[in-house]
Design a protein around this motif. Structure first.
Motif, mmCIF file in Angstrom:
data_model
loop_
_atom_site.group_PDB
_atom_site.id
_atom_site.type_symbol
_atom_site.label_atom_id
_atom_site.label_comp_id
_atom_site.label_asym_id
_atom_site.label_seq_id
_atom_site.Cartn_x
_atom_site.Cartn_y
_atom_site.Cartn_z
ATOM 1 N N ILE A 95 0.837 -1.209 0.000
ATOM 2 C CA ILE A 95 0.000 0.000 0.000
ATOM 3 C C ILE A 95 0.866 1.252 0.000
ATOM 4 C CG2 ILE A 95 -1.601 1.355 1.425
ATOM 5 C CD1 ILE A 95 -2.906 -1.410 2.159
ATOM 6 N N VAL A 123 -8.945 -2.305 -3.194
ATOM 7 C CA VAL A 123 -7.925 -2.849 -2.303
ATOM 8 C C VAL A 123 -8.561 -3.222 -0.971
ATOM 9 C CG1 VAL A 123 -7.189 -0.538 -1.545
ATOM 10 C CG2 VAL A 123 -5.640 -2.465 -1.282
ATOM 11 N N PRO A 125 -7.103 -3.960 2.470
ATOM 12 C CA PRO A 125 -5.901 -4.022 3.303
ATOM 13 C C PRO A 125 -6.006 -5.130 4.347
ATOM 14 C CG PRO A 125 -6.728 -1.774 3.162
ATOM 15 C CD PRO A 125 -7.790 -2.677 2.600
ATOM 16 N N LEU A 141 -3.416 5.679 2.228
ATOM 17 C CA LEU A 141 -4.841 5.408 1.945
ATOM 18 C C LEU A 141 -5.515 6.660 1.388
ATOM 19 C CD1 LEU A 141 -5.978 3.217 4.980
ATOM 20 C CD2 LEU A 141 -5.351 2.474 2.670
ATOM 21 N N ARG A 145 -7.185 6.801 -2.318
ATOM 22 C CA ARG A 145 -8.581 7.227 -2.519
ATOM 23 C C ARG A 145 -8.650 8.381 -3.515
ATOM 24 N NH1 ARG A 145 -8.982 6.279 3.314
ATOM 25 N NH2 ARG A 145 -10.357 4.489 3.600
ATOM 26 N N ILE A 151 -11.399 1.347 -1.256
ATOM 27 C CA ILE A 151 -10.732 0.642 -0.168
ATOM 28 C C ILE A 151 -11.754 -0.060 0.710
ATOM 29 C CG2 ILE A 151 -9.221 0.935 1.843
ATOM 30 C CD1 ILE A 151 -8.035 3.373 0.266
#
Length: 185
Positions: A95, A123, A125, A141, A145, A151
């Protein structure tokens, strides 16, 4: 009916990107769900991620070789171009490198390029709470985005405990991609 590459005509192609996480061995769940939803699937794993999955089983399930390393320019492309990408499970390392634009593995090269190609990407995580508290992760993150990456909702697990596999919803990646794909049609 298949085209020249062996791909079934009319079926969208999903890249499932697998990172080195304890739950990666369950990636067949996402592959099955995607296939049931009408996708063809190819797996691209980080070099370390290969050690967490049963490669022969995954290749038999998808009908495609797992990609993990760069190919020579004269080698054929073993996977068709993706219509969407699901990064599942995504590690702290992947990431952060992806968000920073680091392209030092095949996986990161594909992910960095996918932004410029406009490929819908989701994704999920899989990190622990100590990693999730790191400012670089929070910023990564935010940046992803901003790039249009969707996410997942997984809550980080306790450090040094692993786990969370029972709370990890593989199919969420497909749910996150569905609205993005309908906009492209």
């Amino acid at each position: 009916m298949s085209d020249q590459s062996g791909r079934e005509a009319g079926k969208p192609f999903l890249y499932v990107v697998v990172c080195a996480a304890g739950i990666a061995g369950n990636v067949g769940r996402l592959i099955s769900a995607a296939q049931e939803a009408g996708w063809e699937v190819g797996v691209v794993a980080t070099p370390q991620g290969l050690g967490f999955i049963d490669a022969p089983s995954i290749e038999a399930q998808t009908g495609y070789p797992i990609r993990s390393a760069w190919r020579a320019p004269t080698d054929p492309r073993p996977l068709p171009p993706p219509d969407a990408i699901a990064v599942v499970p995504a590690t702290f390392n992947t990431i952060n490198k992806w968000a920073a634009g680091i392209s030092d593995t095949l996986v990161l090269g594909i992910l960095c390029e996918s932004y410029g190609l406009g490929i819908p990407t989701a994704v999920l995580p899989y990190v622990n709470a100590a990693q999730a508290a790191h400012p670089a992760y929070v910023e990564s993150l935010w940046r992803l985005r901003g790039m249009g990456v969707v996410i997942g909702s997984y809550e980080p697990h306790r450090p040094k405990a692993g786990g969370g596999a029972d709370r990890f919803h593989w199919e969420e990646a497909l749910e996150l991609l569905a609205p993005r794909l309908s906009k492209r049609e």
